[in-house]
Design a protein around this motif. Sequence first.
Motif, PDB file in Angstrom:
ATOM      1  N   HIS A  16       0.827  -1.195   0.000  1.00  8.74           N
ATOM      2  CA  HIS A  16       0.000   0.000   0.000  1.00  8.74           C
ATOM      3  C   HIS A  16       0.867   1.252   0.000  1.00  8.74           C
ATOM      4  O   HIS A  16       0.649   2.186  -0.772  1.00  8.74           O
ATOM      5  CB  HIS A  16      -0.920  -0.020   1.224  1.00  8.74           C
ATOM      6  N   LEU A  22       0.774   4.141  -2.799  1.00  3.32           N
ATOM      7  CA  LEU A  22       0.370   5.504  -2.472  1.00  3.32           C
ATOM      8  C   LEU A  22       1.257   6.544  -3.137  1.00  3.32           C
ATOM      9  O   LEU A  22       0.865   7.702  -3.298  1.00  3.32           O
ATOM     10  CB  LEU A  22       0.396   5.718  -0.951  1.00  3.32           C
ATOM     11  N   LEU A  44     -14.034  -2.939  -5.068  1.00  2.00           N
ATOM     12  CA  LEU A  44     -14.239  -1.951  -6.127  1.00  2.00           C
ATOM     13  C   LEU A  44     -14.646  -0.620  -5.498  1.00  2.00           C
ATOM     14  O   LEU A  44     -14.202   0.443  -5.931  1.00  2.00           O
ATOM     15  CB  LEU A  44     -15.294  -2.442  -7.108  1.00  2.00           C
ATOM     16  N   ASN A  52     -12.780   4.906  -3.964  1.00  4.78           N
ATOM     17  CA  ASN A  52     -12.426   5.942  -2.973  1.00  4.78           C
ATOM     18  C   ASN A  52     -11.067   6.571  -3.228  1.00  4.78           C
ATOM     19  O   ASN A  52     -10.828   7.725  -2.866  1.00  4.78           O
ATOM     20  CB  ASN A  52     -12.381   5.340  -1.549  1.00  4.78           C
ATOM     21  N   GLU A  53     -10.161   5.785  -3.810  1.00  9.16           N
ATOM     22  CA  GLU A  53      -8.819   6.315  -4.053  1.00  9.16           C
ATOM     23  C   GLU A  53      -8.764   7.210  -5.284  1.00  9.16           C
ATOM     24  O   GLU A  53      -7.859   8.030  -5.438  1.00  9.16           O
ATOM     25  CB  GLU A  53      -7.807   5.168  -4.237  1.00  9.16           C
ATOM     26  N   PRO A  77     -10.607   9.819  -6.660  1.00 12.57           N
ATOM     27  CA  PRO A  77     -10.628  11.284  -6.653  1.00 12.57           C
ATOM     28  C   PRO A  77      -9.280  11.865  -6.257  1.00 12.57           C
ATOM     29  O   PRO A  77      -8.778  12.807  -6.872  1.00 12.57           O
ATOM     30  CB  PRO A  77     -11.685  11.619  -5.596  1.00 12.57           C
ATOM     31  N   ARG A  78      -8.656  11.252  -5.240  1.00 12.76           N
ATOM     32  CA  ARG A  78      -7.358  11.744  -4.787  1.00 12.76           C
ATOM     33  C   ARG A  78      -6.347  11.613  -5.916  1.00 12.76           C
ATOM     34  O   ARG A  78      -5.547  12.518  -6.169  1.00 12.76           O
ATOM     35  CB  ARG A  78      -6.912  10.872  -3.610  1.00 12.76           C
ATOM     36  N   VAL A 109      -6.972  14.311  -8.572  1.00 11.33           N
ATOM     37  CA  VAL A 109      -6.559  15.643  -8.115  1.00 11.33           C
ATOM     38  C   VAL A 109      -5.048  15.773  -8.199  1.00 11.33           C
ATOM     39  O   VAL A 109      -4.513  16.754  -8.725  1.00 11.33           O
ATOM     40  CB  VAL A 109      -7.054  15.869  -6.661  1.00 11.33           C
ATOM     41  N   ASN A 110      -4.335  14.758  -7.722  1.00 10.69           N
ATOM     42  CA  ASN A 110      -2.883  14.861  -7.705  1.00 10.69           C
ATOM     43  C   ASN A 110      -2.272  14.764  -9.099  1.00 10.69           C
ATOM     44  O   ASN A 110      -1.263  15.402  -9.381  1.00 10.69           O
ATOM     45  CB  ASN A 110      -2.304  13.787  -6.777  1.00 10.69           C
ATOM     46  N   LEU A 120     -12.959   9.216 -15.154  1.00 10.83           N
ATOM     47  CA  LEU A 120     -14.388   9.481 -15.121  1.00 10.83           C
ATOM     48  C   LEU A 120     -15.150   8.431 -15.921  1.00 10.83           C
ATOM     49  O   LEU A 120     -16.194   7.928 -15.482  1.00 10.83           O
ATOM     50  CB  LEU A 120     -14.668  10.884 -15.675  1.00 10.83           C
ATOM     51  N   TYR A 168     -20.202   9.975  -4.364  1.00  9.33           N
ATOM     52  CA  TYR A 168     -19.441  11.183  -4.084  1.00  9.33           C
ATOM     53  C   TYR A 168     -18.094  11.168  -4.801  1.00  9.33           C
ATOM     54  O   TYR A 168     -17.605  12.204  -5.245  1.00  9.33           O
ATOM     55  CB  TYR A 168     -19.271  11.367  -2.573  1.00  9.33           C
ATOM     56  N   ASP A 169     -17.492   9.984  -4.912  1.00  9.28           N
ATOM     57  CA  ASP A 169     -16.240   9.891  -5.659  1.00  9.28           C
ATOM     58  C   ASP A 169     -16.472  10.308  -7.105  1.00  9.28           C
ATOM     59  O   ASP A 169     -15.697  11.069  -7.682  1.00  9.28           O
ATOM     60  CB  ASP A 169     -15.703   8.451  -5.633  1.00  9.28           C
ATOM     61  N   LEU A 170     -17.554   9.791  -7.651  1.00  6.37           N
ATOM     62  CA  LEU A 170     -17.900  10.110  -9.039  1.00  6.37           C
ATOM     63  C   LEU A 170     -18.077  11.614  -9.211  1.00  6.37           C
ATOM     64  O   LEU A 170     -17.530  12.228 -10.126  1.00  6.37           O
ATOM     65  CB  LEU A 170     -19.192   9.356  -9.387  1.00  6.37           C
ATOM     66  N   ARG A 217     -16.838  13.996  -7.445  1.00  8.35           N
ATOM     67  CA  ARG A 217     -15.577  14.708  -7.295  1.00  8.35           C
ATOM     68  C   ARG A 217     -14.761  14.620  -8.578  1.00  8.35           C
ATOM     69  O   ARG A 217     -14.184  15.623  -9.035  1.00  8.35           O
ATOM     70  CB  ARG A 217     -14.801  14.093  -6.119  1.00  8.35           C
TER      71      ARG A 217
END
Lengths: 205, 205, 205, 205, 205, 205, 268, 268
Positions: free
Chosen positions: E39, E43, E125, E130-131, E133-134, E137-138, E152, E181-183, E185
């Motif tokens: 992990h 990351l 899945l 959840n990972e 959106p982050r 963004v990055n 997307l 919410y991930d979607l 974002r």
Amino acid sequence: YSMETQFEHFRAQMEESGNIRERIRSVASEIESALRVMHAGLLLVHQSLSAAEVLKKANAQIEVLRVLYDRLAQILSECPGQYYRYHSDWRSETQTAVSLLAFSQWLETGSLLTHAEAENKLGCLCFMSNELPRYVVNQVTAGDYDCPRNVLKFLTELHSAFRMLNLRNDFLRKKFDGMKYDLRRVEEVYYDVKIRGLAPAESTT
Amino acid sequence: YSMETQFEHFRAQMEESGNIRERIRSVASEIESALRVMHAGLLLVHQSLSAAEVLKKANAQIEVLRVLYDRLAQILSECPGQYYRYHSDWRSETQTAVSLLAFSQWLETGSLLTHAEAENKLGCLCFMSNELPRYVVNQVTAGDYDCPRNVLKFLTELHSAFRMLNLRNDFLRKKFDGMKYDLRRVEEVYYDVKIRGLAPAESTT
Amino acid sequence: YSMETQFEHFRAQMEESGNIRERIRSVASEIESALRVMHAGLLLVHQSLSAAEVLKKANAQIEVLRVLYDRLAQILSECPGQYYRYHSDWRSETQTAVSLLAFSQWLETGSLLTHAEAENKLGCLCFMSNELPRYVVNQVTAGDYDCPRNVLKFLTELHSAFRMLNLRNDFLRKKFDGMKYDLRRVEEVYYDVKIRGLAPAESTT
Amino acid sequence: YSMETQFEHFRAQMEESGNIRERIRSVASEIESALRVMHAGLLLVHQSLSAAEVLKKANAQIEVLRVLYDRLAQILSECPGQYYRYHSDWRSETQTAVSLLAFSQWLETGSLLTHAEAENKLGCLCFMSNELPRYVVNQVTAGDYDCPRNVLKFLTELHSAFRMLNLRNDFLRKKFDGMKYDLRRVEEVYYDVKIRGLAPAESTT
Amino acid sequence: YSMETQFEHFRAQMEESGNIRERIRSVASEIESALRVMHAGLLLVHQSLSAAEVLKKANAQIEVLRVLYDRLAQILSECPGQYYRYHSDWRSETQTAVSLLAFSQWLETGSLLTHAEAENKLGCLCFMSNELPRYVVNQVTAGDYDCPRNVLKFLTELHSAFRMLNLRNDFLRKKFDGMKYDLRRVEEVYYDVKIRGLAPAESTT
Amino acid sequence: YSMETQFEHFRAQMEESGNIRERIRSVASEIESALRVMHAGLLLVHQSLSAAEVLKKANAQIEVLRVLYDRLAQILSECPGQYYRYHSDWRSETQTAVSLLAFSQWLETGSLLTHAEAENKLGCLCFMSNELPRYVVNQVTAGDYDCPRNVLKFLTELHSAFRMLNLRNDFLRKKFDGMKYDLRRVEEVYYDVKIRGLAPAESTT
Amino acid sequence: MAAKPHRLHQMASVLSSAKKPRMMSTNSSMKEEFAKHADYLNQLNDKRERVVKASRDVTMNSKKVIFQVHRANKDNREEVLSKAEKDLAAVTEQFMSRLVKELKGNDFWKLRRAYTFAVQEYVEAATFCRFCRKGSLLDLKEINSTLLQLSDQYEEPLQINALDYLLGLADLTGELMRLAIGRISDGEVEYAEKICRFVQDIYRELTLLAPIMDDNADMKKKMETMLQSVMKIENACFSVHVRGSEYIPLLGTNDVDYSFMGLPDFDS
Amino acid sequence: MAAKPHRLHQMASVLSSAKKPRMMSTNSSMKEEFAKHADYLNQLNDKRERVVKASRDVTMNSKKVIFQVHRANKDNREEVLSKAEKDLAAVTEQFMSRLVKELKGNDFWKLRRAYTFAVQEYVEAATFCRFCRKGSLLDLKEINSTLLQLSDQYEEPLQINALDYLLGLADLTGELMRLAIGRISDGEVEYAEKICRFVQDIYRELTLLAPIMDDNADMKKKMETMLQSVMKIENACFSVHVRGSEYIPLLGTNDVDYSFMGLPDFDS
Ligand SMILES: [Mn+2]
Ligand SMILES: [Mn+2]
């Protein structure tokens, strides 16, 4: 600035009532200590010490309690009208105090303590009734066959008196419901003594 | 007979305080009804009604509340020195009342309601801060980009003022800890508006 | 008599440890007061006061804390080998203390405080990370577009360092899981600044 | 690099204390197994096996426990000054151990086990008193009418000794409150036997 | 004696399953260690390392995991039919394992892992979503403007596939709610990139 | 506006049922008062008053109860079909009422009340059985040696009738379990009386 | 109908005749009476079991209807909603009808605990279908008139009470929250705003009602969850709004194109 | 049988082949896979519902058997017990068989929460019948061999596990307590003493087992209740004993006539 002034005022108020509460709690904790000693003394009654000896030990604490309650009254007099505000901080100790006083007075005179705040006192009388079955059992074991009848008479009267109150207060009602079991147990001990012909003949009162 | 007399006395005392409590509870329940209507009215502020309209609905209840509080004061004046004895029977309604009054006054004037019992009021101000993040979000959605900055200023001041208090009271401390999240949310809304260049230019303060 | 002797001995032991605990709690409560003042001072950083001003306020409390911790160490030195026995009585205050110290040192130097008991310190670093998203949001609102990148760099390193630990301790693990959200939020602020071309060009470090 | 070095150091510290904890837990779990067997053996006392037979089974486990406690002491000696750090990992097992030892010694000699850490021991003695009412009931059913008087004497002494302690510890106080019910039950069994003339005549003490 | 024999048999059974559980937990704990390393490696993708480098680190752990899962399968094969009995002891580790594998495979090939147990897979899945959106963004912060569109597209498909399921009000439904919410974002990031004309022209895939 | 209309309608409904509930509670509270007086009267049976005297006192309340139950029936007839909606508001009072009626009828005629709703009635019979051991003990103490046999016969029949029911694990089953102990206690008293040759020769009923 | 107060009259009549003893002390008559009680309790338990089983079916199938509605998007709306409505009708006819059959007269309130969650879930499903179809609130009267059709042969038809309806409505807001988030993703921002207003209205109305409902502990908890849902929708609308209002110097245009939000222009 | 570890091998094989991508990114293939998942979830939920319903039937009818056994006394023993045993056989054939049918293979442990209480109640009823008939403990093997007969057509027959058996046994002690009190009333003091020893034995044996059972929170609670039951029986036996041992000067006799205790010599 207005908001600041107002909060400064709040701060002062809270500080003050916080201090009063702390002083009350400190007295309450000393009261609790004295009561523990008094209680330990009174419990000897179940080991069949004579009432006189038991009371001597208990009464020694009464003076201590008097001084402490004077101190408590002093603090409460500093904040008139707020007696009930801090009530919860010394209520349970006072209930125990009245219980023990009532029990020791009953041992001494067979009668009830008078003069106490109604609700407090009622709770204590119930509490006191809890000690009586044990007392009766141990007295009979030690050969005092007269005891059950006397205690039963007292407890029956007390129970009847309670019945007449309209107990809306839940705490009190629960305590009172417990009293029924004490009464029942004392009745049974009296029965045991009576059916075996151990109870002394009743004097004509 | 002594035990009976004493219990008769207890009965009278308990009857009396039971009645007072019942009357207080009945007023408190009417207060609660009025507050419910006032609250539902104030909630319209989140649906972008103008503050004026919202306040008209809310203020209609204020007169109702005034009458009810007069009745409560009347009852309490009948038992001097026992204000705190029955406090728990109307405390939570009064907290809600102060919260709603504070919120509607803030909507009207942007300033804080003054004059209220300290602890009561403090709890309420925290409670009131709960509505502000929602208010700010909905105002911005409705196109009022000036709102976040004003609310943030107010909330920051309020939060600082609270910080200076020594909150020993657990209930209050918990409420206050919650205020931090409200502040944070309003800061984020302001940030969202600002970083997109939507916030109007600041006037020179 | 043997049972009595033995219990007399128990009484003495319990009395003694009760007293030590009371003294520790009293110091812990003073530490808590000092920390509250220090925290209130540090929070001004979110209102965009300069770091220098903020630190001056915070540092005033550091000397106070030093004296209190000396007193605590003194008490603990009186009961050798029992450091961990009373740990729970001053642990949470010490965690807050380390958090605030770490945060103020980071504000001053951008680096981490060294030398502290491992578990305590780790919990505090997590706690400190909670303040950073708010700090970044408010700095950007105030126009400091350089801040997100610096904070992000620091937080990323901190997070990686934590990852290498084998966190069996549940409390710590939970705190650490929370750090992920702080990191994510700071990344998003940096993103907001960057995509709008507001971030200053990176210097070659 | 500084942050990394520091975390490397943390990692080592945590690794070490994690290992010690694991070793302690493994011993504690073996102790628990041995105690389970010992307990099941002692329960036979309620089924009217002779004390001698019961003790033979129980004592077989004592040697096992001795070895395990040596291993525990060995581990704790490796981390001086941290006795209380890992206390919670073997405390409850040790309480059970002392309870069972005290009970079996009492069965053998009618006297109390001496020499044990105060708080631990006190909790255990209370716990041990739980078995006594059941023991007395079953002994009488099996025809041993002498038993209630002896147990009552012992329990009364134990209870008085406890009364003299100032129990601030909540856990202990609760256990002790429970002891009152055990005492009461034994008093009643003694009463039942006595009032029916089943109790043997008392020797002159 | 029949009852004893049966209980002796149960004791053996319970001890055996206790041992199996212990062995499973020990493997699960090693799996967890390997996953932590994996992990931490994955990351780094948020710090804009190239996918190739990230995957090299992650894949190094895959061989380790393979061996551990063989060992787990071996243990489970010793108690046929009890797969779900011990499920809770290795479930969460396996969920993480599948999540990380799915994420690393998606990074490598843009496709989804097939062949996993239904419930496990669905949970993973969600975790993976959840990972994202982050990640997006990055990636954008690091200048990869193509990423949002791809993610997307993937997430939209995944979400619409999930809608085919009838979920109970449990863990999975909550996770699926989070996916919405991930979607959202990722859509927002895509919008940000698109509206600024940063998104590359779409290739015909 | 449709939604408002519907909710306005619900509000009216809820207010109406709130009023009904309040009226029911007020009647129930009057019933409770009357029952307290009746109960206090019936309890005199334990103090060995003659059944005739006891019943005179108890019966005086029956007319009062009749009027109150008419009022209750009147209120319930205003909301047809909702008998069980408000059941909890008057259930416990009605259980007590039926219990007391059953007990006084049994005292008078030795027969059981018929015509009561099944569940109510069953609960009341259990309640009544709880009073019987006390009654028997006190009757024997007062010299009525015939009583135990009669009560025992009645209770044995009642108990065996109860065994026909399939009870869920609820309130009623617990009460029924208690009845076993009442039966045991009455048997014991019968035994005490019989073994001492106090029981009168059996008449042929 | 007036069946129950009648029992109370009976109670009153027992009271007035308490002095005329009805002999019942023979063993056999007591046995007889208890045989009746035993019958009554057995029948009540059996009925409760049947109600519980029917309720589980109603719950499970209502949940399925809700999931089906969530499958709707701009393109398949009509088809998906029609299927959901058909499934809902099936729940009504197959499972609610079984409840209706069992819950005549007094059993309605007496056994409420056994079926209330099922009825709430059914209300949730029915009102959710209606909102998605017409954007309006399906009222209790209409639901009850549907049930009436199931039960014309019985004298006292099951009518859902306002309490269960309102509890179901509280749960509906959770589904509407999910719907709103989904609609924004699908580019239907105005639809989301409509949901927002609708849920705000329900929340406000329930603020007035919740405290005066019977036994309102459940409702209180639902009000808290509902407030969370309201805020989630408000935050989502806020987010779309500020993002859409951003002044983009690069494009040099300031007009807000909501339809562009969220809806990715894939070749789907 | 070895069905599940096999899945783990599959997991291991996925791990070793993680680098060989299996393309599945097209919309349609994802849809296909999820259609399978949807099927799986629907079937699992349906099965859980069926298990829950069968479990409720097992529970309710096992309770009836227990009540039936309590109806036995010295005079009607044979008749009452025979009926109870017949009813128990009916529970086994009608309802346990439904559970047996559903719980093949892995579902046994997977759905345990849905049926465990029913199986415990069934064990309670079966062991209670056996104790009353023979005074001995019906062992798990025998119960399971009865179930085996229901399921010869299935490859993996349902076998009650030791955990559920022990939990059921814990409840049995509550019923035995009731039985003991009743037997004393019926004059069967020696029978009560026999129950006392039996329950003491069970309690002692479970003291050793309870702490090492899977997930033993339930069992811990039951151990406390069981201790209460043991003590109730012990106290009842104590009470009979001291009362019976009382030296009665009036009668001038000291022999203990237990049979006289409790049994009233009515003309019944
Ligand atoms: Mn829902
Ligand atoms: Mn049972």
